[in-house]
Scaffold this motif. Structure first.
Motif, PDB file in Angstrom:
ATOM      1  N   SER A 251      28.263 -18.205  63.672  1.00  0.00           N
ATOM      2  CA  SER A 251      27.077 -19.049  63.461  1.00  0.00           C
ATOM      3  C   SER A 251      27.266 -20.385  64.176  1.00  0.00           C
ATOM      4  O   SER A 251      26.332 -20.918  64.778  1.00  0.00           O
ATOM      5  CB  SER A 251      26.836 -19.294  61.969  1.00  0.00           C
ATOM      6  OG  SER A 251      26.563 -18.066  61.314  1.00  0.00           O
ATOM      7  N   THR A 270      26.847 -15.574  56.786  1.00  0.00           N
ATOM      8  CA  THR A 270      25.613 -15.022  57.320  1.00  0.00           C
ATOM      9  C   THR A 270      25.384 -13.640  56.707  1.00  0.00           C
ATOM     10  O   THR A 270      26.246 -12.770  56.790  1.00  0.00           O
ATOM     11  CB  THR A 270      25.703 -14.945  58.850  1.00  0.00           C
ATOM     12  OG1 THR A 270      25.973 -16.256  59.331  1.00  0.00           O
ATOM     13  CG2 THR A 270      24.426 -14.432  59.451  1.00  0.00           C
ATOM     14  N   ASP A 274      22.135 -14.256  62.830  1.00  0.00           N
ATOM     15  CA  ASP A 274      21.858 -15.519  63.503  1.00  0.00           C
ATOM     16  C   ASP A 274      21.004 -15.183  64.709  1.00  0.00           C
ATOM     17  O   ASP A 274      21.249 -14.183  65.375  1.00  0.00           O
ATOM     18  CB  ASP A 274      23.140 -16.144  64.067  1.00  0.00           C
ATOM     19  CG  ASP A 274      24.198 -16.382  63.018  1.00  0.00           C
ATOM     20  OD1 ASP A 274      23.898 -17.084  62.047  1.00  0.00           O
ATOM     21  OD2 ASP A 274      25.330 -15.864  63.197  1.00  0.00           O
TER      22      ASP A 274
HETATM   23 MG   LIG Z   1      27.728 -16.785  60.179  1.00  0.00          MG
END
Ligand SMILES: [Mg+2]
Ligand SMILES: Nc1nc2c(ncn2[C@@H]2O[C@H](COP(=O)(O)OP(=O)(O)OP(=O)(O)O)[C@@H](O)[C@H]2O)c(=O)[nH]1
Length: 405
Positions: A251, A270, A274
């Motif tokens: 990310s 995440t 992303d």
């Molecule tokens: Mg991430």
């Protein structure tokens, strides 16, 4: 040999520096693909470098051309006022209008009149080298007949005398084979603008299919492109996968590289993906980051599909993250695609060096491993993407783009 750059990303490279003096390059577009933005971008580059441009407009009003150039975020206004840019109007005659351009022809259907006016225009002063844009060869064939193509031999002689350079637009309407052959024969270089179609145009690309001059030219390489408004011609890479272990810095990389980015995170990790859009070095690229946790592995293969390249992020301080990255490369079916490894957190204590990473992951020597670090360690927060050093992020993008096109 001297060359005149067009600033169209990758094209100058394929032509060994750009357009060459005393030659004729044809932008050969398939119906439905716009070639004019390529010419606008090239002519703006020449004007900004101190050269002059003569625009022979036969398919639209000069004013329309100026408006279109502005639409892409550029302007010829000051160069027109300064005498470095002017039209040779071969359009007004077709619609029985008076021309208010500096050079014009009365009978636009008589190609020898254009030749005369072109000579005059090239004799007028104007600074630097002269680029002649012709918009367009197809209009000329349609209005003056295909025999008008023979007149181009005369035009080329004039270019040689004046050391001028021609950049001509041509759309491949269903002409007879012999017409197409004539256009091919008379041109010193041909840049084809093509598309992959499936009911609608899916992807556009350009390709240098002919180039008669020596040097490090490259034929046959297809460069995917997209026309940005404003901005002009960009190399377009619709999908690059960013993969790697949990907490490695995916990310962080996507956010640091992107002009716009979103992540779907839950308490710092995440959970969906992303997504970031990168606008850099003439490239327009979409990055898709995968979640790192193993419970999301079933979607890896899905995310990997249609990627044109892969960025594998590893945490240089964590050996496990190396094995995990290797595993994810396999699961996402990205073996065989251009890959660049990001050795993140490389300034932390205990960080492995790129050589050690290469050995532990048993990566071939041609896969670049690039060290990346947070811009400011004091700002790094647990469960927050970190801002990575710009120069290092760009080095990663450069390495990957070079491997893709
Ligand atoms: Mg991430
Ligand atoms: N010191 C340091 N910390 C970093 C660096 N890059 C990322 N981090 C930190 O490492 C943690 C994880 O970074 P993320 O970018 O969220 O990692 P990720 O790979 O997206 O993680 P998941 O989505 O959970 O798989 C965050 O706390 C970041 O601030 C770096 O270069 N140096």
């Amino acid at each position: 040999m001297e060359a005149y750059a067009t600033s169209i990303p990758r094209l100058d490279e394929l032509l060994d520096g750009g357009l060459k003096p005393s030659t004729l390059t044809v932008l050969w577009a398939y119906p439905g693909i716009e070639s004019a933005p390529f010419a606008y971008q090239a002519l703006m580059e020449r004007l900004e470098s101190g050269d002059s441009v003569i625009y022979i407009n036969q398919s639209k009003m000069g004013k329309t051309v100026e408006d279109e150039i502005e639409h892409y975020g550029w302007s010829v206004e000051k160069y027109k006022a300064g005498g470095e840019f002017f039209f040779l109007d071969a359009y007004s005659g077709l619609i029985n209008a008076e021309s208010d351009e500096r050079f014009s022809v009365k009978n636009s259907r008589d190609v020898t009149e254009i030749t005369k006016a072109l000579k005059e225009a090239l004799n007028s002063n104007g600074s630097g080298h002269k680029l002649v844009v012709f918009d367009s060869l197809s209009t000329m064939i349609d209005h003056c007949g295909e025999s008008s193509l023979d007149e181009l031999i005369e035009w080329k002689k004039i270019f040689q005398e004046k050391k001028a350079t021609g950049l001509f637009l041509f759309t491949e309407w269903p002409y007879e084979e012999k017409v197409l052959n004539k256009v091919k024969l008379v041109s010193d270089a041909v840049v084809q603008l093509k598309a992959i179609e499936e009911k609608v145009i899916l992807r556009e690309f350009f390709i240098v299919s002919k180039v008669s001059w020596d040097g490090k030219t490259k034929k046959g390489i297809s460069v995917p492109f997209k026309i940005a408004v404003p901005g002009g011609v960009k190399v377009y890479i619709p999908k690059i996968l960013v993969t790697g272990a949990y907490n490695a810095g995916k990310s962080s990389f996507v956010h640091s590289a992107s002009t716009r980015a979103v992540s779907v995170d839950r308490v710092g990790t995440t959970v969906a993906l992303d997504h970031g859009h990168v606008d850099y070095a003439g490239f327009s690229v979409d990055l898709f980051g995968t979640p790192g946790q193993e419970r999301f592995d079933p979607i890896l293969e899905l995310l990997g599909g249609e990627s044109l390249g892969v960025i594998a992020v590893v945490d240089s301080t964590n050996v496990q993250s190396l094995y995990r990255a290797k595993d994810m490369l396999q699961k996402s079916k990205s073996i065989g695609l251009p890959v660049v490894v990001v050795a993140n957190k490389s300034n932390l204590e205990g960080a492995l060096k790129p050589d050690e990473i290469r050995q532990k992951m048993s990566l071939p020597a041609d896969i670049p491993i690039i060290k990346v670090t947070a811009e400011d360690l004091s700002k790094v927060q647990v469960n927050e993407p970190a801002k990575l050093r710009e120069g290092e992020v760009h080095a990663v993008l450069d390495a990957l783009f070079n491997r893709i096109v």
